[in-house]
Each structure stands twice: as C-alpha cells, then as structure tokens.
Design an enzyme around this catalytic site. Structure first.
Site, mmCIF file in Angstrom:
data_model
loop_
_atom_site.group_PDB
_atom_site.id
_atom_site.type_symbol
_atom_site.label_atom_id
_atom_site.label_comp_id
_atom_site.label_asym_id
_atom_site.label_seq_id
_atom_site.Cartn_x
_atom_site.Cartn_y
_atom_site.Cartn_z
ATOM 1 N N ARG A 46 4.393 19.575 7.720
ATOM 2 C CA ARG A 46 5.374 18.530 8.050
ATOM 3 C C ARG A 46 6.639 19.067 8.722
ATOM 4 O O ARG A 46 7.122 18.446 9.675
ATOM 5 C CB ARG A 46 5.703 17.705 6.804
ATOM 6 C CG ARG A 46 4.466 17.006 6.216
ATOM 7 C CD ARG A 46 4.807 15.961 5.169
ATOM 8 N NE ARG A 46 5.423 14.806 5.766
ATOM 9 C CZ ARG A 46 6.716 14.563 5.755
ATOM 10 N NH1 ARG A 46 7.545 15.394 5.158
ATOM 11 N NH2 ARG A 46 7.195 13.495 6.347
ATOM 12 N N GLU A 99 0.837 -1.211 0.000
ATOM 13 C CA GLU A 99 0.000 0.000 0.000
ATOM 14 C C GLU A 99 0.864 1.250 0.000
ATOM 15 O O GLU A 99 0.871 2.015 0.971
ATOM 16 C CB GLU A 99 -0.858 0.032 1.267
ATOM 17 C CG GLU A 99 -2.011 -0.899 1.257
ATOM 18 C CD GLU A 99 -2.614 -1.080 2.628
ATOM 19 O OE1 GLU A 99 -3.655 -1.738 2.720
ATOM 20 O OE2 GLU A 99 -2.041 -0.585 3.625
ATOM 21 N N PRO A 100 1.607 1.497 -1.049
ATOM 22 C CA PRO A 100 2.475 2.673 -1.053
ATOM 23 C C PRO A 100 1.700 3.970 -1.280
ATOM 24 O O PRO A 100 0.802 4.023 -2.127
ATOM 25 C CB PRO A 100 3.414 2.399 -2.236
ATOM 26 C CG PRO A 100 2.642 1.492 -3.135
ATOM 27 C CD PRO A 100 1.680 0.712 -2.286
ATOM 28 N N GLY A 101 2.018 4.985 -0.514
ATOM 29 C CA GLY A 101 1.444 6.307 -0.739
ATOM 30 C C GLY A 101 2.549 7.266 -1.130
ATOM 31 O O GLY A 101 2.675 7.658 -2.294
ATOM 32 N N ARG A 102 3.393 7.560 -0.147
ATOM 33 C CA ARG A 102 4.447 8.557 -0.355
ATOM 34 C C ARG A 102 5.352 8.230 -1.540
ATOM 35 O O ARG A 102 5.701 9.105 -2.324
ATOM 36 C CB ARG A 102 5.292 8.654 0.917
ATOM 37 C CG ARG A 102 6.266 9.801 0.880
ATOM 38 C CD ARG A 102 7.243 9.767 2.062
ATOM 39 N NE ARG A 102 6.694 9.309 3.288
ATOM 40 C CZ ARG A 102 6.269 10.092 4.286
ATOM 41 N NH1 ARG A 102 6.348 11.389 4.174
ATOM 42 N NH2 ARG A 102 5.779 9.555 5.389
ATOM 43 N N CYS A 125 0.673 33.418 11.825
ATOM 44 C CA CYS A 125 1.053 34.150 13.029
ATOM 45 C C CYS A 125 1.660 33.221 14.056
ATOM 46 O O CYS A 125 1.035 32.937 15.098
ATOM 47 C CB CYS A 125 -0.155 34.871 13.603
ATOM 48 S SG CYS A 125 -0.371 36.416 12.763
ATOM 49 N N GLU A 126 2.835 32.725 13.768
ATOM 50 C CA GLU A 126 3.484 31.795 14.683
ATOM 51 C C GLU A 126 4.949 31.663 14.266
ATOM 52 O O GLU A 126 5.248 31.450 13.085
ATOM 53 C CB GLU A 126 2.761 30.442 14.572
ATOM 54 C CG GLU A 126 3.429 29.368 15.328
ATOM 55 C CD GLU A 126 2.514 28.167 15.574
ATOM 56 O OE1 GLU A 126 1.279 28.304 15.581
ATOM 57 O OE2 GLU A 126 3.077 27.083 15.759
ATOM 58 N N TYR A 177 1.420 13.884 1.858
ATOM 59 C CA TYR A 177 1.082 14.357 3.205
ATOM 60 C C TYR A 177 1.289 15.868 3.360
ATOM 61 O O TYR A 177 1.621 16.347 4.430
ATOM 62 C CB TYR A 177 1.878 13.589 4.269
ATOM 63 C CG TYR A 177 1.639 12.099 4.173
ATOM 64 C CD1 TYR A 177 0.429 11.542 4.578
ATOM 65 C CD2 TYR A 177 2.610 11.243 3.645
ATOM 66 C CE1 TYR A 177 0.192 10.181 4.468
ATOM 67 C CE2 TYR A 177 2.376 9.880 3.528
ATOM 68 C CZ TYR A 177 1.171 9.364 3.943
ATOM 69 O OH TYR A 177 0.929 8.011 3.829
ATOM 70 N N TYR A 233 6.893 17.277 12.196
ATOM 71 C CA TYR A 233 7.863 16.166 12.249
ATOM 72 C C TYR A 233 9.314 16.621 12.149
ATOM 73 O O TYR A 233 10.220 15.783 12.078
ATOM 74 C CB TYR A 233 7.649 15.200 11.074
ATOM 75 C CG TYR A 233 6.231 14.731 10.859
ATOM 76 C CD1 TYR A 233 5.565 13.999 11.833
ATOM 77 C CD2 TYR A 233 5.577 14.997 9.665
ATOM 78 C CE1 TYR A 233 4.269 13.556 11.610
ATOM 79 C CE2 TYR A 233 4.291 14.556 9.444
ATOM 80 C CZ TYR A 233 3.643 13.837 10.426
ATOM 81 O OH TYR A 233 2.368 13.397 10.205
#
Ligand code: LLP
Length: 461
Positions: free
Chosen positions: A333, A293-296, A364-365, A394, A337
């Site tokens: 991301r 089940e590859p996504g990335r 604003c961060e 993602y 992460y």
C-alpha cells in the site's frame, strides 16, 4: 511529528486489546508480541479477534447482522469466514477464489453476496452450484451469463451514481468514468434493470452502489443517495420496479496514523439512514432496506504487523534506513497508494524516541519503503522488533511474492491464546508450481532439499 513511543499516543490506531508489559513489550490479545515473534517468526500478522468483533458489532448496533456483508477482499481466509459467520454477518466475495474460500469454510451460501466486474461463466456456475444468496450484476454481458449459468438467486444491479469520493483515485468507484457497474447518465442502468427483471428464475431485489474506499468525508454518500432516489423514481415509472434493498457498499476509512480520525460506523449508518429517509421521502418512494459491505473498517485496526530489524544504514546528514524482514511483498500500500503508516518498537515500547528514520523492506527496489519518516529510538538496531499498526485491511490480501519472498503467517490472538490462522509460506510453496524446461517436476529426489513437502507423484501436470 512527535514520539509515538507511549501506548496512549498510539491507542487510536492499535487493536483495542493493546497493552504494554512491565518489560516494555507490546501485548495484543493478552499475548506478548516479543514471544509471538520468536515462536512464529517474522514478519508476523497479529490479528486481534476482539477488535474485529467489536468493529463488526458497531455496524450491527445500527443494522441487522445479515444486512452487513463483510467485504472479504480486505482480508479473507477460512478462519475469518468462520468468524464472520459466527457474528451472523453476510459475506461479500468478488471472485471464484474468494467464493471457494467461503465454501471451504462452510459459510452459509444464502448470506454470500457475489460481486465482480468480470465474472466468468465458470464463476457464475460455481455461484449457482454453491447457492449464493445474491449476485450483483455489473454488465450487460453478465446479465446474459447469469441467465446461461442457470442461477436461481436474488439479484442487485450495480450502478455508478457519478459521485467522486474524496479518496485515492485508484479506490474511487462511484464516478461515471469507472470500470464498475452501470452509469446513471446514459440510460444504460435503466436497460440493465429492465433486462435483470426478465432473467428467468431470478428475482431482482435491489440496487448496489459502492462509491470508493478509505473515505473520511461522508458527504459523498448523501449525493449518491439523492441520485439513486431520482433513478429509482424512474425505474418505478418505467417498470414499476422499486427496490426493496439498497446496498451502499463499503468505504468507511480507518486511521493509519495518529493524525487521522476513524469515522464511527454506527454514526455513519445513522447519517445514511437519515439521508435515505429525506431523499426517498421527498419523492414519495418507500425507503428500501439498507445493506452495507464494510471491509477495511472492520478488519483494518484488528491487525498489526511485527517485523524484525536486520540492518540499519546511517547516512550522515541524509537519512537512516531501518531495514526489516518484509516490505512491499506483505504491504504494497505505501508503494501503490502512497499510504502512510506509523511504527514503534514492540520490544522496547518505553525507549525514548529518536530522530526520524525510514523503515524499508528487504526487496530489491528503492521504492520498497514502508514508512518514510517515523521516529524510532536512536539506538534502533538489528534484532529489534518494528510494529506497524492498522495493517488488517488490504495488506495480507494484496500480499505477493516479489523477489520470491514467502508471505507471512497470521496468528489470531484472544485472551492470551494465539492460534495460527494462516501458515507462513515456505520456499517449497513458492516452487510448487515451477516445472523444468521439459515440463517435468524440478529437482531430483536424490539431491534436492527443495522438494521437501512437494508432491512429486504427478510429473505430468
Ligand atoms: N464493496 C465493494 C463493491 C467494493 O468494491 C469494496 C472495496 C468494498 C465493498 C469494501 O470497501 P472497504 O469498506 O474495505 O473500503 N486495495 C485498496 C482498496 C480497494 C477497495 C476495493 N473495493 C486499498 O488498499 O486501499
């Protein structure tokens, strides 16, 4: 860190079709990124169809297409479902929303694999109604719900083989301490297999294990397969159950920076096949059909995001901030992460590199940083276009509206043609769900421009 101003240096993280025009512009799918930015606005996700297809085919070179389920969580929209269908792949969905997208795209239900650690009865009813081909069982409660929802489908039991993939802890899933699936250590997985075999109208065909995401070291798969083989020897002894399918999930990493190397899908599948033959053979078990089940690794390198620079703040002796018109709402991301990306100027690919700068967003961060240290030309200025490669996976799928920033548009490029596959959100879209204190629709038709495009006919909902 050296300059990344030349196309050759970045090739490993750019879509396959990436090129440079004589004027120093980035070309993707035969389209000039500068023209795309002015036509479709920024931030803009540019999706190279050829790269997506090539990555999918690198899996189908090693496995039959239906055994490769594209993991929609990496990036899902109707056009991507259609593309996945055209390629003959299966599709992994993990919520009712993803399922609804697949259904809206007319994706063949028999090639849908339905995942999720907390599928509701409503979601399972929707799965039954649409006729999904496989449901992956994740908990004992769900086994009861599957029976109650009247599903007539093939089932897999998801197990956690107690393996720690070397990746960020948020995306590890194979270890014992996990919200996903049934642990192999405490007898619960055996119980799940027993109960799954008893669900009326369904057929337990296999086991599923997904050990994590953004994995570069494949040794974790070997250990998972070894433990799965031992477990299957036990299900054979106890219930006479030997799975005909083994789904090992996704997880193959993708390079986001030039110092990373993307593992080759076909070679990785060959290695997994080898481990399967070795481990199952040593226990005299039949080798199950492998599914993945590859996504990335299919969508990651297919996209770049193009932003427009708005301000450049130079703090002498400290740092230069290059602020772009997106940030943590279209790519969370880095903040979530610590993910690292590269960047270059899509409108001046031949400009000499300058000192390191920080590419930040417009939210604003202070944590709204896309790339902490990257070499952009010294004279980077408002109006330049910053391109961030390898943003297919993602990023859009985790995009949010922090600070009420609308989500970007996505254009698919191929052979010099660009097609909008996801329209840019507008402020009207953001206001669509808001109601006044008395529950009525906001605005007053006589003075509100914000109502443009809003359906105000239903003030009761
Ligand atoms: N199958 C299952 C059951 C999964 O949970 C996942 C990913 C996949 C397949 C696809 O894995 P991939 O081939 O894309 O690595 N948001 C995180 C990634 C979360 C992955 C969740 N599950 C990130 O941005 O890195």
């Amino acid at each position: 860190m050296s300059s990344i101003s030349s196309l050759d240096e970045m090739r490993s993280i750019l879509p396959d079709s990436a090129d440079t025009s004589s004027g120093g512009h980035l070309i993707v799918g035969g389209c000039d990124a500068v023209e795309l930015a002015s036509e479709y606005g920024t931030p803009l996700v540019v999706f190279d169809r050829a790269t997506f297809e090539a990555r999918a085919r690198s899996y189908t070179a090693a496995l039959e297409p239906a055994s490769v389920a594209y993991a929609g969580k990496a990036f899902l929209c109707i056009a991507i479902c259609q593309l996945v269908d055209e390629l003959g792949l299966s599709l992994d969905v993990c919520t009712g929303g993803e399922l609804a997208t697949a259904v809206a795209a007319g994706f063949p239900p028999e090639r849908i694999v339905f995942h999720g650690n907390n599928k509701s009865l409503d979601e399972l009813h929707a799965a039954a109604e649409s006729g999904v081909g496989r449901v992956v069982l994740d908990s004992l409660e769900e086994i009861e719900r599957v029976a109650a929802a009247g599903l007539r489908t093939k089932l897999l039991v998801r197990v956690t083989p107690g393996v720690e993939a070397h990746t960020h802890e948020f995306v590890q899933t194979g270890q014992e301490d996990s919200k996903f699936g049934f642990g192999l250590g405490d007898g619960i997985a055996l119980e799940a297999v027993k109960r799954a075999l008893e669900i009326p109208g369904c057929e337990l065909v296999g086991l599923h294990a997904h050990i994590g995401s953004q994995i570069f070291e494949l040794a974790a798969f070997d250990l998972a397969i070894q433990r799965l083989a031992v477990f299957i020897a036990e299900t054979q002894d106890r219930f006479g159950f030997v799975p005909s399918e083994l789904n090992l999930g996704g997880g193959l990493g993708v390079a986001h920076t030039r110092d990373e190397i993307t593992p080759d899908p076909a070679a990785s599948v060959a290695r997994i096949h080898h481990a399967l033959r070795r481990e199952f053979g040593s226990l005299s078990l039949p080798v199950p059909r492998l599914a993945v089940e590859p996504g990335r690794s299919i969508v990651g390198a297919s996209c770049v995001t193009v932003y427009r620079v708005g301000t450049v703040k130079r703090i002498p002796g400290v740092r230069t901030y290059v602020a772009v018109d997106g940030g943590m709402s279209d790519n969370i991301r880095p903040a979530l992460y610590g993910a690292r990306y590269e960047a270059f100027l899509a409108n001046r690919m031949d400009a000499p590199p300058g000192p390191r700068v920080t590419v930040c967003g417009k939210h604003c961060e202070s944590g709204d940083v896309l790339i902490k240290d990257v070499h952009l030309p010294d004279d980077v200025a408002a109006g330049d276009l910053v391109c961030v490669p390898a943003t297919g996976a993602y990023t859009y799928s985790m995009a949010n509206n922090y600070n009420h920033v609308p989500r970007p548009a996505v254009v698919m490029v191929t052979d010099g043609t660009a097609t909008t596959i996801v329209v840019r959100e507008t402020n009207e879209d953001l206001l669509r769900h808001d109601r006044r204190l008395d529950g009525s629709m906001p605005g007053n038709p006589s003075n509100s421009q914000a109502l443009d495009g809003l359906d105000i006919s239903d003030s009761s909902s």
